[in-house]
Design a protein around this motif. Structure first.
Motif, mmCIF file in Angstrom:
data_model
loop_
_atom_site.group_PDB
_atom_site.id
_atom_site.type_symbol
_atom_site.label_atom_id
_atom_site.label_comp_id
_atom_site.label_asym_id
_atom_site.label_seq_id
_atom_site.Cartn_x
_atom_site.Cartn_y
_atom_site.Cartn_z
ATOM 1 N N ALA A 168 0.837 -1.207 0.000
ATOM 2 C CA ALA A 168 0.000 0.000 0.000
ATOM 3 C C ALA A 168 0.871 1.257 0.000
ATOM 4 C CB ALA A 168 -0.929 -0.004 1.208
ATOM 5 N N ALA A 169 1.987 1.222 0.740
ATOM 6 C CA ALA A 169 2.891 2.374 0.779
ATOM 7 C C ALA A 169 3.496 2.625 -0.600
ATOM 8 C CB ALA A 169 3.994 2.145 1.807
ATOM 9 N N CYS A 170 3.868 1.568 -1.283
ATOM 10 C CA CYS A 170 4.437 1.724 -2.619
ATOM 11 C C CYS A 170 3.409 2.327 -3.576
ATOM 12 C CB CYS A 170 4.935 0.378 -3.148
ATOM 13 S SG CYS A 170 6.402 -0.225 -2.274
ATOM 14 N N ILE A 171 2.174 1.896 -3.465
ATOM 15 C CA ILE A 171 1.119 2.458 -4.320
ATOM 16 C C ILE A 171 0.950 3.947 -4.023
ATOM 17 C CG2 ILE A 171 -1.373 2.404 -4.747
ATOM 18 C CD1 ILE A 171 -1.155 -0.690 -4.360
ATOM 19 N N LYS A 172 1.008 4.326 -2.726
ATOM 20 C CA LYS A 172 0.899 5.747 -2.364
ATOM 21 C C LYS A 172 2.054 6.561 -2.941
ATOM 22 C CE LYS A 172 -1.794 5.470 1.849
ATOM 23 N NZ LYS A 172 -1.829 5.657 3.303
ATOM 24 N N HIS A 173 3.215 5.918 -3.058
ATOM 25 C CA HIS A 173 4.380 6.599 -3.640
ATOM 26 C C HIS A 173 4.321 6.620 -5.164
ATOM 27 C CE1 HIS A 173 6.441 7.162 0.119
ATOM 28 N NE2 HIS A 173 6.564 5.875 0.350
ATOM 29 N N GLY A 174 3.312 5.983 -5.735
ATOM 30 C CA GLY A 174 3.188 5.947 -7.189
ATOM 31 C C GLY A 174 4.022 4.858 -7.828
ATOM 32 N N VAL A 175 4.434 3.879 -7.040
ATOM 33 C CA VAL A 175 5.245 2.776 -7.550
ATOM 34 C C VAL A 175 4.379 1.522 -7.522
ATOM 35 C CG1 VAL A 175 7.318 1.382 -7.193
ATOM 36 C CG2 VAL A 175 7.336 3.827 -6.623
#
Length: 154
Positions: A52-59
């Protein structure tokens, strides 16, 4: 104006709470991420927070479960030692029952010893502070009453 400040503060809070940095997401070393999580006693479900954190970072990072879990197991070998359990207990941290069955008994015993020591230290600090307060109160009381009381009372 206040709304803008509030939005900025909230957005900083959300970014600040991410379980992974953008760089870690881009690097994608899931073994190392699992190793770190295991060494810190995190549950295996934390990998979903990372995704989820990676998705928030746009990755768009797909967690490599096998690599993550292999790294986490290696990290748990460091975390689940009696020495570390004692330190975790001494810091009054909770452990999430993540240790393998064969290490649980020793870990829990050492953790309880650390917690007991932490309680003893806390009580000792409390009593020392209470004594300090009472001595200070006594000195102040004595100072204010000294003209009224002869010096041979002490």
């Amino acid at each position: 104006m206040w709304r803008l400040v509030l939005v900025l503060l909230l957005s900083l809070g959300v970014i600040g709470c991410a379980s992974l940095s953008k760089e870690s997401c881009l690097e994608g070393d899931w073994y190392a991420i699992g190793l770190q999580d295991g060494s810190n006693g995190h549950k295996a479900e934390r990998r979903f927070d990372h995704q989820a954190a990676c998705i928030k970072h746009g990755v768009s990072a797909q967690v490599q479960d096998a690599e993550y879990l292999r790294g986490r197991e290696a990290g748990l070998e460091e975390y689940c030692t009696p020495e570390n359990a004692y330190k975790v207990g001494l810091r009054v941290e909770y452990h999430y029952n993540v240790c393998p069955q064969e290490l649980k008994a020793e870990f829990n015993k050492a953790w309880r010893e650390g917690r007991r020591e932490a309680r003893i230290r806390c009580l000792a600090d409390y009593h020392l502070e209470l004594i300090h307060y009472r001595m200070h109160h006594y000195r102040m009381h004595r100072y204010h009453l000294s003209p009224l009381i002869s010096s041979d009372c002490y």
